[in-house]
Write a protein that holds these residues in place. Structure first.
Motif, PDB file in Angstrom:
ATOM      1  N   ILE A  24       0.866  -1.180   0.000  1.00  0.00           N
ATOM      2  CA  ILE A  24       0.000   0.000   0.000  1.00  0.00           C
ATOM      3  C   ILE A  24       0.899   1.226   0.000  1.00  0.00           C
ATOM      4  N   THR A  25       0.765   2.035  -1.041  1.00  0.00           N
ATOM      5  CA  THR A  25       1.580   3.238  -1.186  1.00  0.00           C
ATOM      6  C   THR A  25       0.676   4.455  -1.101  1.00  0.00           C
ATOM      7  N   GLU A  73      -1.187  -0.866  -4.154  1.00  0.00           N
ATOM      8  CA  GLU A  73      -0.404  -0.768  -5.379  1.00  0.00           C
ATOM      9  C   GLU A  73      -0.115  -2.140  -5.988  1.00  0.00           C
ATOM     10  N   TRP A  74       0.022  -3.146  -5.137  1.00  0.00           N
ATOM     11  CA  TRP A  74       0.425  -4.464  -5.613  1.00  0.00           C
ATOM     12  C   TRP A  74       0.051  -5.502  -4.574  1.00  0.00           C
ATOM     13  N   SER A  75      -0.287  -6.707  -5.014  1.00  0.00           N
ATOM     14  CA  SER A  75      -0.486  -7.829  -4.098  1.00  0.00           C
ATOM     15  C   SER A  75      -0.266  -9.129  -4.857  1.00  0.00           C
ATOM     16  N   PHE A 106       4.830   9.548  -1.666  1.00  0.00           N
ATOM     17  CA  PHE A 106       4.824  10.913  -1.134  1.00  0.00           C
ATOM     18  C   PHE A 106       4.908  10.920   0.389  1.00  0.00           C
ATOM     19  N   SER A 107       4.308   9.921   1.034  1.00  0.00           N
ATOM     20  CA  SER A 107       4.364   9.911   2.493  1.00  0.00           C
ATOM     21  C   SER A 107       4.824   8.569   3.054  1.00  0.00           C
ATOM     22  N   LYS A 153       5.886  -3.863   7.593  1.00  0.00           N
ATOM     23  CA  LYS A 153       6.976  -2.891   7.686  1.00  0.00           C
ATOM     24  C   LYS A 153       6.520  -1.636   6.967  1.00  0.00           C
ATOM     25  N   ILE A 154       6.884  -0.493   7.550  1.00  0.00           N
ATOM     26  CA  ILE A 154       6.454   0.798   7.029  1.00  0.00           C
ATOM     27  C   ILE A 154       7.686   1.623   6.677  1.00  0.00           C
TER      28      ILE A 154
END
Length: 68
Positions: free
Chosen positions: A9-10, A15-17, A40-41, A57-58
């Protein structure tokens, strides 16, 4: 058969899985994500196990507050 999932998750959007039928492939994929990319964040990477346990993880963009 057990199903593992890696989800990216962007900036709040998925965004992708990808689903995996074994833990080794799922963990190897999860470990490939090592930075925030072009977000961006933040970018959140999650590994979901068949039993519901989630590893996350972030990656936060260091200048996000200056951009927005």
């Amino acid at each position: 058969m057990a199903t593992y999932a890696v989800i990216v998750i962007t900036d709040g959007k998925q965004e992708w899985s990808k689903n995996y039928d074994n833990a080794l492939d799922a963990v190897n994929s999860y470990n490939l994500f090592v930075d925030h990319g072009f977000c961006f964040s933040e970018r959140v990477i999650s590994l979901v196990e068949p039993n519901g346990k989630i590893h996350t993880k972030i990656f936060e963009y260091p200048l996000a507050s200056a951009i927005h």
